[in-house]
Write a protein that holds these residues in place. Structure first.
Motif, PDB file in Angstrom:
ATOM      1  N   THR A   5       0.822  -1.212   0.000  1.00  0.00           N
ATOM      2  CA  THR A   5       0.000   0.000   0.000  1.00  0.00           C
ATOM      3  C   THR A   5       0.853   1.258   0.000  1.00  0.00           C
ATOM      4  O   THR A   5       0.362   2.348  -0.281  1.00  0.00           O
ATOM      5  CB  THR A   5      -0.942   0.037   1.224  1.00  0.00           C
ATOM      6  OG1 THR A   5      -0.152  -0.040   2.413  1.00  0.00           O
ATOM      7  CG2 THR A   5      -1.921  -1.122   1.177  1.00  0.00           C
ATOM      8  N   ASP A   6       2.164   1.117   0.297  1.00  0.00           N
ATOM      9  CA  ASP A   6       3.018   2.295   0.379  1.00  0.00           C
ATOM     10  C   ASP A   6       4.316   2.191  -0.424  1.00  0.00           C
ATOM     11  O   ASP A   6       5.095   3.132  -0.473  1.00  0.00           O
ATOM     12  CB  ASP A   6       3.346   2.600   1.845  1.00  0.00           C
ATOM     13  CG  ASP A   6       4.098   1.470   2.542  1.00  0.00           C
ATOM     14  OD1 ASP A   6       4.537   0.508   1.872  1.00  0.00           O
ATOM     15  OD2 ASP A   6       4.251   1.556   3.777  1.00  0.00           O
ATOM     16  N   GLY A   7       4.562   1.056  -1.062  1.00  0.00           N
ATOM     17  CA  GLY A   7       5.782   0.873  -1.843  1.00  0.00           C
ATOM     18  C   GLY A   7       7.007   0.550  -1.005  1.00  0.00           C
ATOM     19  O   GLY A   7       8.083   0.307  -1.544  1.00  0.00           O
ATOM     20  N   SER A   8       6.859   0.550   0.310  1.00  0.00           N
ATOM     21  CA  SER A   8       7.976   0.232   1.206  1.00  0.00           C
ATOM     22  C   SER A   8       7.813  -1.131   1.871  1.00  0.00           C
ATOM     23  O   SER A   8       8.766  -1.892   1.975  1.00  0.00           O
ATOM     24  CB  SER A   8       8.093   1.297   2.301  1.00  0.00           C
ATOM     25  OG  SER A   8       8.446   2.531   1.740  1.00  0.00           O
ATOM     26  N   THR A   9       6.609  -1.422   2.321  1.00  0.00           N
ATOM     27  CA  THR A   9       6.324  -2.685   2.989  1.00  0.00           C
ATOM     28  C   THR A   9       5.555  -3.582   2.034  1.00  0.00           C
ATOM     29  O   THR A   9       4.484  -3.215   1.561  1.00  0.00           O
ATOM     30  CB  THR A   9       5.485  -2.445   4.264  1.00  0.00           C
ATOM     31  OG1 THR A   9       6.183  -1.517   5.098  1.00  0.00           O
ATOM     32  CG2 THR A   9       5.249  -3.745   5.007  1.00  0.00           C
ATOM     33  N   TRP A  10       6.113  -4.749   1.766  1.00  0.00           N
ATOM     34  CA  TRP A  10       5.495  -5.688   0.825  1.00  0.00           C
ATOM     35  C   TRP A  10       5.011  -6.927   1.574  1.00  0.00           C
ATOM     36  O   TRP A  10       5.697  -7.434   2.442  1.00  0.00           O
ATOM     37  CB  TRP A  10       6.490  -6.077  -0.262  1.00  0.00           C
ATOM     38  CG  TRP A  10       6.770  -4.925  -1.167  1.00  0.00           C
ATOM     39  CD1 TRP A  10       7.716  -3.959  -0.996  1.00  0.00           C
ATOM     40  CD2 TRP A  10       6.075  -4.598  -2.350  1.00  0.00           C
ATOM     41  NE1 TRP A  10       7.655  -3.043  -2.004  1.00  0.00           N
ATOM     42  CE2 TRP A  10       6.648  -3.412  -2.862  1.00  0.00           C
ATOM     43  CE3 TRP A  10       5.015  -5.176  -3.043  1.00  0.00           C
ATOM     44  CZ2 TRP A  10       6.201  -2.804  -4.027  1.00  0.00           C
ATOM     45  CZ3 TRP A  10       4.569  -4.570  -4.210  1.00  0.00           C
ATOM     46  CH2 TRP A  10       5.159  -3.405  -4.682  1.00  0.00           C
ATOM     47  N   VAL A  11       3.832  -7.411   1.189  1.00  0.00           N
ATOM     48  CA  VAL A  11       3.215  -8.578   1.805  1.00  0.00           C
ATOM     49  C   VAL A  11       2.915  -9.594   0.702  1.00  0.00           C
ATOM     50  O   VAL A  11       2.325  -9.249  -0.327  1.00  0.00           O
ATOM     51  CB  VAL A  11       1.903  -8.182   2.527  1.00  0.00           C
ATOM     52  CG1 VAL A  11       1.216  -9.410   3.085  1.00  0.00           C
ATOM     53  CG2 VAL A  11       2.177  -7.158   3.605  1.00  0.00           C
ATOM     54  N   GLN A  12       3.307 -10.834   0.936  1.00  0.00           N
ATOM     55  CA  GLN A  12       2.978 -11.884  -0.027  1.00  0.00           C
ATOM     56  C   GLN A  12       1.523 -12.282   0.189  1.00  0.00           C
ATOM     57  O   GLN A  12       1.147 -12.763   1.256  1.00  0.00           O
ATOM     58  CB  GLN A  12       3.893 -13.092   0.158  1.00  0.00           C
ATOM     59  CG  GLN A  12       3.721 -14.129  -0.918  1.00  0.00           C
ATOM     60  CD  GLN A  12       4.740 -15.252  -0.810  1.00  0.00           C
ATOM     61  OE1 GLN A  12       5.194 -15.594   0.271  1.00  0.00           O
ATOM     62  NE2 GLN A  12       5.089 -15.824  -1.939  1.00  0.00           N
ATOM     63  N   VAL A  13       0.673 -12.079  -0.847  1.00  0.00           N
ATOM     64  CA  VAL A  13      -0.749 -12.384  -0.712  1.00  0.00           C
ATOM     65  C   VAL A  13      -1.080 -13.796  -1.180  1.00  0.00           C
ATOM     66  O   VAL A  13      -2.095 -14.361  -0.785  1.00  0.00           O
ATOM     67  CB  VAL A  13      -1.640 -11.341  -1.443  1.00  0.00           C
ATOM     68  CG1 VAL A  13      -1.500  -9.981  -0.789  1.00  0.00           C
ATOM     69  CG2 VAL A  13      -1.327 -11.277  -2.920  1.00  0.00           C
TER      70      VAL A  13
END
Length: 106
Positions: A5-13
């Motif tokens: 959502t912010d380009g910094s924190t990524w979550v594997q969905v």
């Protein structure tokens, strides 16, 4: 599939999407869904020793987790580009057989 959502924190969905592992698909956002088109199943990415395994499949997802197959592309494509123009998806370029390679000499 990864999301941020912010380009910094990524979550594997999703760790293994229905369309499988591939390189160089075209992905766009259209009518509230992500659309993935084509791509190449040859993952060591464009070697001069292996032909492209360009794909024709088209997938759509409302959440990046659940992917639904749609009508296939008319030809296999990898490394193509797509854009939305009005209500129409336009695909340009790409390759469908052998990925081009570049040779350099010292």
């Amino acid at each position: 599939v990864w999301s941020s959502t912010d380009g910094s924190t990524w979550v594997q969905v999703v760790s293994s999407a229905a369309f499988g592992a591939r390189s160089s698909p075209t992905v766009i956002s259209h009518f509230g869904q992500l659309w993935l088109m084509g791509g190449d199943l040859f993952l060591p990415y464009c070697s001069d020793k292996a032909p492209s395994q360009a794909q024709t499949d088209v997938w759509a997802s409302e959440d990046g987790v659940t992917w639904v197959p749609h009508t296939a592309l008319p030809v296999p494509l990898t490394r193509s580009r797509a854009a939305v123009f009005g209500d129409t998806v336009v695909i340009t370029g790409g390759c469908s057989e052998m990925c081009p390679t570049t040779t350099t000499s010292a």
